[in-house]
Write an enzyme that holds these catalytic residues in place. Structure first.
Site, PDB file in Angstrom:
ATOM      1  CB  VAL A  66      -1.031   0.026   1.167  1.00  0.00           C
ATOM      2  CG1 VAL A  66      -2.131  -0.986   0.937  1.00  0.00           C
ATOM      3  CG2 VAL A  66      -0.358  -0.180   2.510  1.00  0.00           C
ATOM      4  CG  ASN A  92      -5.037  -2.631  10.289  1.00  0.00           C
ATOM      5  OD1 ASN A  92      -5.030  -2.369  11.498  1.00  0.00           O
ATOM      6  ND2 ASN A  92      -4.389  -3.682   9.791  1.00  0.00           N
ATOM      7  CB  SER A 149      -0.874   4.871  17.329  1.00  0.00           C
ATOM      8  OG  SER A 149      -0.222   4.460  18.514  1.00  0.00           O
ATOM      9  CE1 TYR A 162       3.380   2.751  14.646  1.00  0.00           C
ATOM     10  CE2 TYR A 162       3.016   3.811  16.777  1.00  0.00           C
ATOM     11  CZ  TYR A 162       2.616   2.928  15.796  1.00  0.00           C
ATOM     12  OH  TYR A 162       1.443   2.223  15.955  1.00  0.00           O
ATOM     13  CB  SER A 165       3.812   8.212  10.826  1.00  0.00           C
ATOM     14  OG  SER A 165       3.612   7.124  11.717  1.00  0.00           O
ATOM     15  CE  LYS A 166       0.186   4.080  13.219  1.00  0.00           C
ATOM     16  NZ  LYS A 166      -0.736   3.395  12.301  1.00  0.00           N
TER      17      LYS A 166
HETATM   18  P1  NAI Z   1       0.465  -6.309  12.571  1.00  0.00           P
HETATM   19  O1  NAI Z   1       1.913  -6.228  12.262  1.00  0.00           O
HETATM   20  O2  NAI Z   1      -0.129  -7.609  12.941  1.00  0.00           O
HETATM   21  O3  NAI Z   1      -0.403  -5.719  11.359  1.00  0.00           O
HETATM   22  C1  NAI Z   1       0.041  -4.823  10.404  1.00  0.00           C
HETATM   23  C2  NAI Z   1      -0.177  -5.448   9.036  1.00  0.00           C
HETATM   24  O4  NAI Z   1       0.120  -4.476   8.028  1.00  0.00           O
HETATM   25  C3  NAI Z   1       0.742  -6.647   8.804  1.00  0.00           C
HETATM   26  O5  NAI Z   1      -0.002  -7.762   8.347  1.00  0.00           O
HETATM   27  C4  NAI Z   1       1.708  -6.124   7.749  1.00  0.00           C
HETATM   28  O6  NAI Z   1       2.206  -7.144   6.904  1.00  0.00           O
HETATM   29  C5  NAI Z   1       0.818  -5.132   7.008  1.00  0.00           C
HETATM   30  N1  NAI Z   1       1.602  -4.169   6.243  1.00  0.00           N
HETATM   31  C6  NAI Z   1       2.680  -3.463   6.661  1.00  0.00           C
HETATM   32  N2  NAI Z   1       3.178  -2.736   5.657  1.00  0.00           N
HETATM   33  C7  NAI Z   1       2.401  -2.956   4.584  1.00  0.00           C
HETATM   34  C8  NAI Z   1       2.410  -2.492   3.251  1.00  0.00           C
HETATM   35  N3  NAI Z   1       3.350  -1.639   2.821  1.00  0.00           N
HETATM   36  N4  NAI Z   1       1.457  -2.929   2.392  1.00  0.00           N
HETATM   37  C9  NAI Z   1       0.512  -3.802   2.802  1.00  0.00           C
HETATM   38  N5  NAI Z   1       0.446  -4.284   4.065  1.00  0.00           N
HETATM   39  C10 NAI Z   1       1.379  -3.873   4.946  1.00  0.00           C
HETATM   40  O7  NAI Z   1       0.224  -5.237  13.725  1.00  0.00           O
HETATM   41  P2  NAI Z   1      -1.118  -4.616  14.336  1.00  0.00           P
HETATM   42  O8  NAI Z   1      -0.791  -4.317  15.726  1.00  0.00           O
HETATM   43  O9  NAI Z   1      -2.282  -5.423  14.013  1.00  0.00           O
HETATM   44  O10 NAI Z   1      -1.170  -3.219  13.558  1.00  0.00           O
HETATM   45  C11 NAI Z   1      -2.309  -2.748  12.883  1.00  0.00           C
HETATM   46  C12 NAI Z   1      -2.349  -1.232  12.978  1.00  0.00           C
HETATM   47  O11 NAI Z   1      -2.587  -0.875  14.336  1.00  0.00           O
HETATM   48  C13 NAI Z   1      -1.063  -0.540  12.559  1.00  0.00           C
HETATM   49  O12 NAI Z   1      -1.371   0.612  11.807  1.00  0.00           O
HETATM   50  C14 NAI Z   1      -0.430  -0.148  13.888  1.00  0.00           C
HETATM   51  O13 NAI Z   1       0.423   0.957  13.787  1.00  0.00           O
HETATM   52  C15 NAI Z   1      -1.676   0.146  14.711  1.00  0.00           C
HETATM   53  N6  NAI Z   1      -1.458   0.111  16.156  1.00  0.00           N
HETATM   54  C16 NAI Z   1      -1.173  -1.068  16.788  1.00  0.00           C
HETATM   55  C17 NAI Z   1      -0.969  -1.071  18.165  1.00  0.00           C
HETATM   56  C18 NAI Z   1      -0.679  -2.316  18.923  1.00  0.00           C
HETATM   57  O14 NAI Z   1      -0.391  -2.222  20.127  1.00  0.00           O
HETATM   58  N7  NAI Z   1      -0.731  -3.503  18.330  1.00  0.00           N
HETATM   59  C19 NAI Z   1      -1.055   0.169  18.948  1.00  0.00           C
HETATM   60  C20 NAI Z   1      -1.387   1.330  18.179  1.00  0.00           C
HETATM   61  C21 NAI Z   1      -1.571   1.293  16.831  1.00  0.00           C
END
Ligand code: NAI
Length: 257
Positions: A66, A92, A149, A162, A165-166
């Site tokens: 993306v 996401n 975030s 990070y 960006s958020k």
């Molecule tokens: P995660 O690592 O399981 O999910 C992120 C997904 O995005 C992964 O499957 C990854 O492969 C995909 N991704 C990354 N770069 C990509 C790209 N260029 N193109 C397509 N897909 C891509 O981690 P999580 O925690 O589920 O993260 C989801 C969102 O939640 C993120 O935006 C993260 O910053 C945000 N977030 C998560 C927190 C947490 O504590 N887990 C806290 C605050 C925000």
């Protein structure tokens, strides 16, 4: 509940964590979901989980990075061609890293900004056009939800790329909301606190880090991805029909301590 019947939704970064749970919950409530990510094997696993036992599959997969406009544009063509309609987009996909400002390489800065912020611009632009076109044909619930975030609300020691960006995602959401309102498209962001996902797995293996989160969170624990997904699906659903340009903080009470 069947809040997502007759709904086509695109979820980016749907191969794991919060994105996987969000897609799963939407499909459970009748939605058709397009799972977007870079790794087909991860997306297939999630699609199998969603489609298991269903006579008509509810999950499709689309491989795309993306951060790349050409791939996002192909995604928009795919959605247009396959469904001819689009109701919900969940931006996401995201990533993190650790560095002080003085030690940070430019490539690392760009990696985080491109994944977390530029992707939201690219996907919202390409898929927002599909949504706007379909809104002219038929009224109904249409929404974009951007995953920001807790870090976007405060200074981020060793994660300045990070957190900035958020913070930008939270602000960009408001501009998008203003631009898309005339098309009946609502745009909101959800700011999770710490949730147990592959993104935080390594950090949470460190007992001291986990204890610090428990100590600093009013609810005294780390969140589960499904608890974040529930708020994302709310913002995407018609239950939030009068909400646009808002940020929903889902942090277990971190900010109030
Ligand atoms: P995660 O690592 O399981 O999910 C992120 C997904 O995005 C992964 O499957 C990854 O492969 C995909 N991704 C990354 N770069 C990509 C790209 N260029 N193109 C397509 N897909 C891509 O981690 P999580 O925690 O589920 O993260 C989801 C969102 O939640 C993120 O935006 C993260 O910053 C945000 N977030 C998560 C927190 C947490 O504590 N887990 C806290 C605050 C925000």
């Amino acid at each position: 509940m069947t809040r997502f019947e007759n709904t086509v939704a695109v979820v980016t970064g749907a191969g794991s964590g919060i994105g996987e749970q969000t897609a799963f919950q939407m499909a459970q409530e009748g939605g058709k979901v397009v799972l977007v990510g870079r790794t087909v094997s991860k997306l297939e696993k999630v699609a199998d989980r969603i489609n298991e036992g269903l006579t008509e599959p509810r999950a499709d997969i689309f491989q795309a990075d993306v951060t790349r406009e050409d791939e996002v544009s192909k995604l928009a063509d795919f959605v247009q061609r396959t469904y001819g309609d689009l109701h919900v987009v969940v931006n996401n996909a995201g990533t993190s890293g650790k560095s002080t400002i003085m030690e940070m390489e430019e490539t690392e800065w760009n990696r985080i900004q491109n994944t977390n912020l530029k992707s939201v611009y690219l996907v919202s632009k390409a898929l927002g056009r599909v949504m706007a076109e379909s809104s002219e044909k038929e009224e109904g619930n249409r929404a974009i939800v951007n995953v920001a975030s807790l870090s976007g609300h405060k200074a981020g020691a060793k994660i300045p790329h990070y957190s900035s960006s958020k913070a930008a995602v939270i602000n960009f959401t408001k501009s998008l909301a203003l631009e898309f309102a005339p098309y009946g498209i609502r745009v909101n962001s959800v700011s999770p606190g710490f949730a147990e996902t592959p993104l935080t797995e390594q950090g949470l293996r460190n007992k001291r880090f986990e204890e610090a989160i428990q100590r600093n969170t009013a609810l005294g624990r780390v969140g589960k991805p499904e608890e974040i997904a529930q708020v994302i699906t709310f913002a995407a659903s018609k239950e939030a029909s009068y909400m646009t340009g808002s940020d929903l903080l889902v942090d277990g009470g971190w900010m109030i301590k």
